[in-house]
Design an enzyme around this catalytic site. Sequence first.
Site, PDB file in Angstrom:
ATOM      1  N   ARG A 157      72.405   9.171   6.085  1.00  0.00           N
ATOM      2  CA  ARG A 157      72.481   9.791   4.756  1.00  0.00           C
ATOM      3  C   ARG A 157      73.838   9.578   4.092  1.00  0.00           C
ATOM      4  O   ARG A 157      74.884   9.611   4.725  1.00  0.00           O
ATOM      5  CB  ARG A 157      72.210  11.291   4.852  1.00  0.00           C
ATOM      6  CG  ARG A 157      72.484  11.975   3.503  1.00  0.00           C
ATOM      7  CD  ARG A 157      72.012  13.376   3.448  1.00  0.00           C
ATOM      8  NE  ARG A 157      72.594  14.184   4.495  1.00  0.00           N
ATOM      9  CZ  ARG A 157      72.270  15.434   4.696  1.00  0.00           C
ATOM     10  NH1 ARG A 157      71.357  16.008   3.950  1.00  0.00           N
ATOM     11  NH2 ARG A 157      72.843  16.110   5.655  1.00  0.00           N
ATOM     12  N   ARG A 161      69.065  31.853   5.446  1.00  0.00           N
ATOM     13  CA  ARG A 161      69.155  31.002   6.623  1.00  0.00           C
ATOM     14  C   ARG A 161      69.287  31.787   7.910  1.00  0.00           C
ATOM     15  O   ARG A 161      69.365  31.211   8.986  1.00  0.00           O
ATOM     16  CB  ARG A 161      70.384  30.162   6.453  1.00  0.00           C
ATOM     17  CG  ARG A 161      70.219  28.769   6.943  1.00  0.00           C
ATOM     18  CD  ARG A 161      71.406  28.083   6.470  1.00  0.00           C
ATOM     19  NE  ARG A 161      71.641  26.793   6.898  1.00  0.00           N
ATOM     20  CZ  ARG A 161      71.726  25.772   6.056  1.00  0.00           C
ATOM     21  NH1 ARG A 161      71.461  25.924   4.794  1.00  0.00           N
ATOM     22  NH2 ARG A 161      72.088  24.625   6.508  1.00  0.00           N
TER      23      ARG A 161
HETATM   24  P1  AP5 Z   1      73.228  22.364   3.804  1.00  0.00           P
HETATM   25  O1  AP5 Z   1      73.930  21.512   2.841  1.00  0.00           O
HETATM   26  O2  AP5 Z   1      72.207  23.303   3.317  1.00  0.00           O
HETATM   27  O3  AP5 Z   1      72.657  21.446   4.966  1.00  0.00           O
HETATM   28  P2  AP5 Z   1      71.300  21.509   5.836  1.00  0.00           P
HETATM   29  O4  AP5 Z   1      70.406  22.666   5.747  1.00  0.00           O
HETATM   30  O5  AP5 Z   1      71.761  21.172   7.191  1.00  0.00           O
HETATM   31  O6  AP5 Z   1      70.404  20.488   5.179  1.00  0.00           O
HETATM   32  P3  AP5 Z   1      70.796  19.117   4.696  1.00  0.00           P
HETATM   33  O7  AP5 Z   1      71.413  19.173   3.334  1.00  0.00           O
HETATM   34  O8  AP5 Z   1      71.560  18.419   5.767  1.00  0.00           O
HETATM   35  O9  AP5 Z   1      69.362  18.407   4.630  1.00  0.00           O
HETATM   36  P4  AP5 Z   1      68.271  18.385   3.492  1.00  0.00           P
HETATM   37  O10 AP5 Z   1      67.060  19.090   3.989  1.00  0.00           O
HETATM   38  O11 AP5 Z   1      68.813  18.788   2.169  1.00  0.00           O
HETATM   39  O12 AP5 Z   1      67.944  16.817   3.508  1.00  0.00           O
HETATM   40  P5  AP5 Z   1      68.155  15.689   2.383  1.00  0.00           P
HETATM   41  O13 AP5 Z   1      67.235  15.934   1.241  1.00  0.00           O
HETATM   42  O14 AP5 Z   1      69.594  15.501   2.086  1.00  0.00           O
HETATM   43  O15 AP5 Z   1      74.332  23.219   4.608  1.00  0.00           O
HETATM   44  C1  AP5 Z   1      75.503  22.629   5.113  1.00  0.00           C
HETATM   45  C2  AP5 Z   1      76.355  23.680   5.796  1.00  0.00           C
HETATM   46  O16 AP5 Z   1      76.748  24.690   4.848  1.00  0.00           O
HETATM   47  C3  AP5 Z   1      75.669  24.458   6.922  1.00  0.00           C
HETATM   48  O17 AP5 Z   1      75.726  23.776   8.153  1.00  0.00           O
HETATM   49  C4  AP5 Z   1      76.493  25.756   6.915  1.00  0.00           C
HETATM   50  O18 AP5 Z   1      77.730  25.599   7.574  1.00  0.00           O
HETATM   51  C5  AP5 Z   1      76.767  25.995   5.436  1.00  0.00           C
HETATM   52  N1  AP5 Z   1      75.724  26.832   4.795  1.00  0.00           N
HETATM   53  C6  AP5 Z   1      74.910  26.478   3.751  1.00  0.00           C
HETATM   54  N2  AP5 Z   1      74.083  27.487   3.433  1.00  0.00           N
HETATM   55  C7  AP5 Z   1      74.355  28.502   4.280  1.00  0.00           C
HETATM   56  C8  AP5 Z   1      73.799  29.798   4.454  1.00  0.00           C
HETATM   57  N3  AP5 Z   1      72.793  30.266   3.697  1.00  0.00           N
HETATM   58  N4  AP5 Z   1      74.320  30.582   5.449  1.00  0.00           N
HETATM   59  C9  AP5 Z   1      75.346  30.134   6.218  1.00  0.00           C
HETATM   60  N5  AP5 Z   1      75.903  28.918   6.113  1.00  0.00           N
HETATM   61  C10 AP5 Z   1      75.404  28.102   5.150  1.00  0.00           C
HETATM   62  O19 AP5 Z   1      67.594  14.418   3.167  1.00  0.00           O
HETATM   63  C11 AP5 Z   1      68.247  13.899   4.301  1.00  0.00           C
HETATM   64  C12 AP5 Z   1      68.131  12.365   4.345  1.00  0.00           C
HETATM   65  O20 AP5 Z   1      66.791  11.997   4.546  1.00  0.00           O
HETATM   66  C13 AP5 Z   1      68.551  11.664   3.041  1.00  0.00           C
HETATM   67  O21 AP5 Z   1      69.231  10.493   3.377  1.00  0.00           O
HETATM   68  C14 AP5 Z   1      67.234  11.358   2.326  1.00  0.00           C
HETATM   69  O22 AP5 Z   1      67.334  10.197   1.539  1.00  0.00           O
HETATM   70  C15 AP5 Z   1      66.291  11.187   3.494  1.00  0.00           C
HETATM   71  N6  AP5 Z   1      64.924  11.666   3.229  1.00  0.00           N
HETATM   72  C16 AP5 Z   1      64.557  12.825   2.607  1.00  0.00           C
HETATM   73  N7  AP5 Z   1      63.230  12.952   2.564  1.00  0.00           N
HETATM   74  C17 AP5 Z   1      62.715  11.847   3.195  1.00  0.00           C
HETATM   75  C18 AP5 Z   1      61.386  11.417   3.492  1.00  0.00           C
HETATM   76  N8  AP5 Z   1      60.300  12.113   3.130  1.00  0.00           N
HETATM   77  N9  AP5 Z   1      61.253  10.248   4.174  1.00  0.00           N
HETATM   78  C19 AP5 Z   1      62.343   9.515   4.535  1.00  0.00           C
HETATM   79  N10 AP5 Z   1      63.617   9.873   4.287  1.00  0.00           N
HETATM   80  C20 AP5 Z   1      63.802  11.030   3.621  1.00  0.00           C
HETATM   81 MG    MG Z   2      70.690  19.501   1.486  1.00  0.00          MG
END
Ligand code: AP5
Ligand code: MG
Length: 215
Positions: A128, A89
């Site tokens: 979400r 990241r």
């Molecule tokens: P992390 O949990 O990785 O969060 P993120 O990258 O911000 O991504 P999300 O999990 O929020 O989104 P996603 O892409 O998985 O979407 P989702 O499938 O859920 O990280 C959280 C925290 O941990 C970071 O902020 C940091 O502090 C720390 N961290 C983690 N890794 C780190 C690293 N490597 N280095 C440093 N810190 C780190 O989908 C979202 C929503 O949209 C859902 O409701 C879903 O139903 C909907 N959805 C999905 N696809 C579609 C579609 N095609 N159409 C309509 N709705 C959809």
């Molecule tokens: Mg995620």
Amino acid sequence: MKRIVLLGPPGAGKGTQAEGIAAKYNIPHISTGEIFRANVKEGTPLGIKAREYMESGHLVPDELVCELVEDRIQEPDCANGYLLDGFPRTVPQARFFDEFLEKMGQELDKVIDIEVDEDVLIPRMVGRRVCRQCGRPYHMITMPPKVEGVCDVCGGEVYQRSDDTLETVQNRFRVYNEQTSPLTEYYKEKGKLAPVNGDAGISEVFGAICALLGE
Ligand code: AP5
Ligand code: MG
């Protein structure tokens, strides 16, 4: 054998797509966000350190993340490949990962970059909900669980992540643009980047990813 990285802004659908990809290619789904959330919930020393960063939408320091991933991908279930969701990241994490791959004599197959505009993502994230037990994502409006508050897969409690408030989401986008988006250029130069339009239905996005990954 597949070694895959899922890249994309917060809410792009990494967790949503990961489930199907991991099942199709029979590889473990490794989400650093999920690992941190589990540690926060258990109150481990790592969780105590990570909590503050996560709740404010900042990244956990590289040194805490890299060591954790290095240990995880050396576990036996990763012998036939793995799917990384949320790692690397930052550019230093990507460099660390490259050194690891070289040391292990491993090759990365592809970096799937799920592209979606920010204005589409805000309502996705604010609506979400996720399973506290298995991490499966839902959406209050577009993908609610069959029984309110209960995970379809494992029966766990479905809740709202503490970093899914509007203010924290906006901060996470800022952090993504500053620290994570340079990775698209990084992997493009290495010939590994495979962009996918994430602003389509969930199954359509899945089909596009599978087409890029092949059999
Ligand atoms: P992390 O949990 O990785 O969060 P993120 O990258 O911000 O991504 P999300 O999990 O929020 O989104 P996603 O892409 O998985 O979407 P989702 O499938 O859920 O990280 C959280 C925290 O941990 C970071 O902020 C940091 O502090 C720390 N961290 C983690 N890794 C780190 C690293 N490597 N280095 C440093 N810190 C780190 O989908 C979202 C929503 O949209 C859902 O409701 C879903 O139903 C909907 N959805 C999905 N696809 C579609 C579609 N095609 N159409 C309509 N709705 C959809
Ligand atoms: Mg995620």
